[in-house]
Design an enzyme around this catalytic site. Sequence first.
Site, PDB file in Angstrom:
ATOM      1  N   SER A 114       0.835  -1.201   0.000  1.00 50.45           N
ATOM      2  CA  SER A 114       0.000   0.000   0.000  1.00 50.45           C
ATOM      3  C   SER A 114       0.870   1.252   0.000  1.00 50.45           C
ATOM      4  O   SER A 114       1.880   1.343   0.687  1.00 50.45           O
ATOM      5  CB  SER A 114      -0.991   0.016   1.167  1.00 50.45           C
ATOM      6  OG  SER A 114      -0.419  -0.498   2.328  1.00 50.45           O
ATOM      7  N   HIS A 151     -11.762  -5.439 -10.075  1.00 50.05           N
ATOM      8  CA  HIS A 151     -10.754  -4.723  -9.303  1.00 50.05           C
ATOM      9  C   HIS A 151      -9.501  -5.567  -9.099  1.00 50.05           C
ATOM     10  O   HIS A 151      -8.793  -5.429  -8.121  1.00 50.05           O
ATOM     11  CB  HIS A 151     -11.328  -4.280  -7.949  1.00 50.05           C
ATOM     12  CG  HIS A 151     -12.316  -3.157  -8.070  1.00 50.05           C
ATOM     13  ND1 HIS A 151     -12.141  -1.937  -7.452  1.00 50.05           N
ATOM     14  CD2 HIS A 151     -13.460  -3.055  -8.767  1.00 50.05           C
ATOM     15  CE1 HIS A 151     -13.158  -1.149  -7.766  1.00 50.05           C
ATOM     16  NE2 HIS A 151     -13.983  -1.804  -8.551  1.00 50.05           N
ATOM     17  N   HIS A 157      -2.813 -11.106   1.864  1.00 51.02           N
ATOM     18  CA  HIS A 157      -2.433 -10.920   3.270  1.00 51.02           C
ATOM     19  C   HIS A 157      -2.882 -12.118   4.117  1.00 51.02           C
ATOM     20  O   HIS A 157      -3.901 -12.752   3.816  1.00 51.02           O
ATOM     21  CB  HIS A 157      -3.072  -9.648   3.833  1.00 51.02           C
ATOM     22  CG  HIS A 157      -2.448  -8.391   3.313  1.00 51.02           C
ATOM     23  ND1 HIS A 157      -2.882  -7.780   2.158  1.00 51.02           N
ATOM     24  CD2 HIS A 157      -1.416  -7.629   3.781  1.00 51.02           C
ATOM     25  CE1 HIS A 157      -2.150  -6.695   1.942  1.00 51.02           C
ATOM     26  NE2 HIS A 157      -1.244  -6.582   2.894  1.00 51.02           N
ATOM     27  N   GLU A 177      -3.071  -2.197  15.807  1.00 48.63           N
ATOM     28  CA  GLU A 177      -2.678  -2.515  17.171  1.00 48.63           C
ATOM     29  C   GLU A 177      -3.364  -1.565  18.164  1.00 48.63           C
ATOM     30  O   GLU A 177      -3.716  -0.447  17.834  1.00 48.63           O
ATOM     31  CB  GLU A 177      -1.159  -2.367  17.343  1.00 48.63           C
ATOM     32  CG  GLU A 177      -0.340  -3.276  16.476  1.00 48.63           C
ATOM     33  CD  GLU A 177      -0.364  -2.896  15.000  1.00 48.63           C
ATOM     34  OE1 GLU A 177      -0.424  -1.692  14.691  1.00 48.63           O
ATOM     35  OE2 GLU A 177      -0.338  -3.821  14.160  1.00 48.63           O
TER      36      GLU A 177
HETATM   37  I1  8IG Z   1      -0.775   1.621   6.106  1.00 51.21           I
HETATM   38  O1  8IG Z   1      -0.281   1.209  12.015  1.00 51.21           O
HETATM   39  C1  8IG Z   1      -0.590   0.632   7.842  1.00 51.21           C
HETATM   40  N1  8IG Z   1      -0.595  -0.693   7.929  1.00 51.21           N
HETATM   41  N2  8IG Z   1      -0.308  -3.369  11.760  1.00 51.21           N
HETATM   42  N3  8IG Z   1      -0.285  -1.048  11.908  1.00 51.21           N
HETATM   43  C2  8IG Z   1      -0.349  -2.186  11.145  1.00 51.21           C
HETATM   44  N4  8IG Z   1      -0.452  -2.174   9.819  1.00 51.21           N
HETATM   45  C3  8IG Z   1      -0.491  -0.982   9.222  1.00 51.21           C
HETATM   46  C4  8IG Z   1      -0.433   0.223   9.921  1.00 51.21           C
HETATM   47  C5  8IG Z   1      -0.328   0.186  11.332  1.00 51.21           C
HETATM   48  N5  8IG Z   1      -0.510   1.225   9.030  1.00 51.21           N
END
Ligand code: 8IG
Length: 278
Positions: free
Chosen positions: A44, A76, A100, A199
């Site tokens: 991303s 998509h 993922h 988190e």
């Molecule tokens: I963009 O703050 C992104 N991906 N685990 N924590 C986790 N994954 C993420 C974060 C984040 N920001």
Amino acid sequence: MTDRTAADLDDPTTDPFDVAARAAAVIAERTGVARHDLALVLGSGWDGAADRLGEVVAEIPSAEIPGFSAPAVAGHGTTTRSIRLAGTDRHALVLGSRTHLYEGKGVRRVVHGVRTAAATGARAIVLTNGCGGLQPDWAPGQPVLIRDHLNLTATSPLEGATFVDLTDLYAQRLRDVAHEVDATLPEGVYAQFRGPHYETPAEVRMAGVLGADLVGMSTTLEAIAARHAGLEVLAISLVTNQAAGISPVPLSHEEVIEAGREAGPRISALLAEIVGRI
Ligand code: 8IG
């Protein structure tokens, strides 16, 4: 055929490396490129970052390659591109997205792209991601080289008694190459959580105590599979937000998007220069 081979990956009696070999054969046939030299996985914030690498030789909907997941939303789907690196006769395989762990499709799917890259002949892989940062002086939009990781997923992409040394997992040689391009690039330890939730502040503090500088939901399982497949690994995170509880200000989605947009040209140029020297 796509469905059957995708199911094959989920069948424990199937060798995932056979599926990767079939995927590589399809890529060679569809791109006309017999052998790729290196591969990139775009995470991303990195969508446009491969656009400056060179000439796109071929672009394949990833779902048409054995073992790759069909798009979650029709129309998509992402693509797999073969790019001839500018001014060379070398080719990069660019995987437009990843599966993922939190999708629940199993670890084999998570690392299938990496194994396919190795089967196409690639010797090195650049894994990119967007993540949360624990260092207060890393503003959103900061690229960071992953120096080491904490795999907090409680799983592994390797099956059976497969003991792989991970001492230099994020190859010093490739981090040196990146530093030739930008000596100011910071390095950090990346902790992979399963997600998909972010988190809690307590979990971010825990990760910090354990030595993490970055928190995310990808990359470590792919890096392990890549090393096992004999690939040299470079991983670059784009800090798109400060991890929960690090900033006194709550996360603003708009700020995160804007930071990513602003970082776009810088990380595209960075990636092109690094890849040109690998
Ligand atoms: I963009 O703050 C992104 N991906 N685990 N924590 C986790 N994954 C993420 C974060 C984040 N920001």
